[in-house]
Design a protein around this motif. Structure first.
Motif, short mmCIF file in Angstrom:
data_model
loop_
_atom_site.label_atom_id
_atom_site.label_comp_id
_atom_site.label_asym_id
_atom_site.label_seq_id
_atom_site.Cartn_x
_atom_site.Cartn_y
_atom_site.Cartn_z
N UNK A 40 0.82 -1.21 0.00
CA UNK A 40 0.00 0.00 0.00
C UNK A 40 0.86 1.27 0.00
N UNK A 41 2.03 1.21 0.67
CA UNK A 41 2.93 2.36 0.66
C UNK A 41 3.61 2.48 -0.70
N UNK A 42 3.97 1.37 -1.29
CA UNK A 42 4.59 1.40 -2.62
C UNK A 42 3.64 2.02 -3.63
N UNK A 43 2.36 1.76 -3.45
CA UNK A 43 1.35 2.33 -4.34
C UNK A 43 1.20 3.84 -4.08
N UNK A 44 1.27 4.23 -2.82
CA UNK A 44 1.06 5.64 -2.46
C UNK A 44 2.26 6.51 -2.77
N UNK A 45 3.46 5.98 -2.55
CA UNK A 45 4.68 6.76 -2.79
C UNK A 45 4.79 7.11 -4.27
N UNK A 46 5.20 8.32 -4.54
CA UNK A 46 5.14 8.86 -5.89
C UNK A 46 5.87 8.01 -6.93
N UNK A 47 6.99 7.40 -6.53
CA UNK A 47 7.73 6.54 -7.45
C UNK A 47 7.89 5.14 -6.90
N UNK A 48 7.08 4.81 -5.91
CA UNK A 48 7.09 3.47 -5.36
C UNK A 48 8.32 3.12 -4.57
N UNK A 49 9.05 4.14 -4.09
CA UNK A 49 10.30 3.89 -3.38
C UNK A 49 10.46 4.85 -2.21
N UNK A 50 11.48 4.60 -1.40
CA UNK A 50 11.75 5.40 -0.21
C UNK A 50 13.09 6.11 -0.37
N UNK A 51 13.26 7.27 0.29
CA UNK A 51 12.37 7.89 1.26
C UNK A 51 11.13 8.52 0.62
N UNK A 52 10.10 8.61 1.43
CA UNK A 52 8.84 9.23 1.05
C UNK A 52 8.39 10.09 2.22
N UNK A 53 8.02 11.34 1.94
CA UNK A 53 7.69 12.31 2.98
C UNK A 53 6.30 12.87 2.74
N UNK A 54 5.54 13.04 3.82
CA UNK A 54 4.22 13.64 3.73
C UNK A 54 4.04 14.66 4.84
N UNK A 55 3.46 15.83 4.50
CA UNK A 55 2.95 16.75 5.50
C UNK A 55 1.61 17.26 5.01
N UNK A 56 1.06 18.27 5.65
CA UNK A 56 -0.28 18.72 5.29
C UNK A 56 -0.33 19.39 3.92
N UNK A 57 0.82 19.71 3.35
CA UNK A 57 0.86 20.42 2.08
C UNK A 57 1.34 19.58 0.91
N UNK A 58 2.10 18.51 1.18
CA UNK A 58 2.76 17.83 0.07
C UNK A 58 3.03 16.37 0.40
N UNK A 59 3.02 15.55 -0.65
CA UNK A 59 3.54 14.18 -0.60
C UNK A 59 4.71 14.15 -1.58
N UNK A 60 5.90 13.75 -1.10
CA UNK A 60 7.10 13.99 -1.89
C UNK A 60 8.06 12.82 -1.80
N UNK A 61 8.59 12.43 -2.95
CA UNK A 61 9.63 11.41 -3.05
C UNK A 61 10.94 12.06 -3.47
N UNK A 62 12.01 11.26 -3.45
CA UNK A 62 13.36 11.65 -3.82
C UNK A 62 14.00 12.49 -2.71
N UNK A 63 15.06 11.95 -2.15
CA UNK A 63 15.67 12.54 -0.95
C UNK A 63 16.10 13.99 -1.16
N UNK A 64 16.72 14.30 -2.28
CA UNK A 64 17.18 15.67 -2.50
C UNK A 64 16.03 16.64 -2.66
#
Length: 199
Positions: A40-64
Motif C-alpha cells: 500500500x505504501x509502494x502504491x502511495x509513494x510517488x515513485x514506489x520507493x523510499x524515502x517518502x515524505x508527507x505533510x499537510x501540504x505535500x507528498x514527496x519522493x526523492x531525498x534531495x
C-alpha cells in the motif's frame, strides 16, 4: 495540524539529512522505519520507493527534493539565486561520495573509495569551507549545504565496520565543522538516541 511523516528503511543512508533538518528545526515528525515497503505504501509513494515524505501540504519522493523543500520551508535555503546554486552544488557533491560507497561491493572497490574517491572530495570540501571562512559553506548562517555535508561526515563517523574515520582524520577543519554542528542540542540528542544501524 498533523505531524509530518518520513518513511524510510531502518537506516541512516538517504534519509538522515532529512532527519537532521527536522530535528535541528524542532519539528516533531513520525519517523517510520521499515524492513521492506508494504504494497500500500509502494502504491502511495510517488515513485514506489523510499524515502517518502508527507505533510499537510505535500507528498514527496526523492531525498534531495525532500531536503530542498524542507530547507525552503524552514529557512535553510539561500537568500539569492547565487546562494541557492552554491547550496545545490554542495548537496549534489555529497551524492558523489555516497553513491560509490553504496555501490562498493568488494575489497577492491572499498579500497578505491577509501584511498581515492573519499579523500578527493573531502579535500575539496575542506578547501571550500576554508575559503568561505571556516564556519559555513554558503553565506554567514547555517544552510542546507552545511547540514548536507555534516550528514556526510556523520556517516563517516558511524561506519565503524569500514573504519571511515581514518579517512576523515587528516581533515581537521572538517572535523571542527562536524563537532560544532554535532554539539547543537537537538542534533546531539538525535545522534545519541537514534537507532544504531549498519548503513
Amino acid at each position: 495540524m498533523s505531524q509530518p511523516t518520513l518513511y524510510y528503511f531502518d537506516a541512516r543512508a538517504r534519509a538522515e539529512t532529512i532527519r537532521f533538518i527536522l530535528k535541528l528545526k524542532g519539528v516533531a515528525f513520525n519517523d517510520v522505519r521499515l524492513k521492506e515497503i508494504p504494497a500500500e505504501l509502494k502504491e502511495k509513494a510517488n515513485f514506489g520507493q523510499l524515502p517518502f515524505y508527507e505533510d499537510e501540504n505535500i507528498s514527496l519522493s526523492q531525498s534531495l527534493a525532500i531536503e530542498s523543500y524542507l530547507a525552503e520551508v524552514h529557512g535553510l535555503d539561500g537568500n539569492t539565486a547565487v546562494e541557492r546554486a552554491l547550496i545545490s552544488q554542495y548537496v549534489h557533491a555529497t551524492q558523489d561520495v555516497y553513491n560509490p560507497y553504496f555501490s562498493a561491493n568488494n575489497e577492491a572497490s572499498n579500497l578505491k573509495f577509501k584511498v581515492e574517491t573519499a579523500p578527493k572530495y573531502l579535500t575539496r570540501f575542506e578547501q571550500h569551507l576554508k575559503a568561505a571562512g571556516g564556519e559555513h559553506f554558503v553565506g554567514n548562517r547555517l544552510t542546507l549545504a552545511d547540514i548536507s555535508v555534516f550528514a556526510l561526515l556523520d556517516y563517516f563517523h558511524q561506519q565503524t565496520h569500514n573504519n571511515l574515520l581514518e579517512v576523515l582524520a587528516p581533515f581537521t577543519l572538517l572535523i571542527q565543522f562536524y563537532n560544532k554542528i554535532a554539539a547543537i542540542p537537538s542534533v546531539a540528542e538525535h545522534i545519541k538516541t537514534r537507532p544504531t544501524t549498519r548503513l
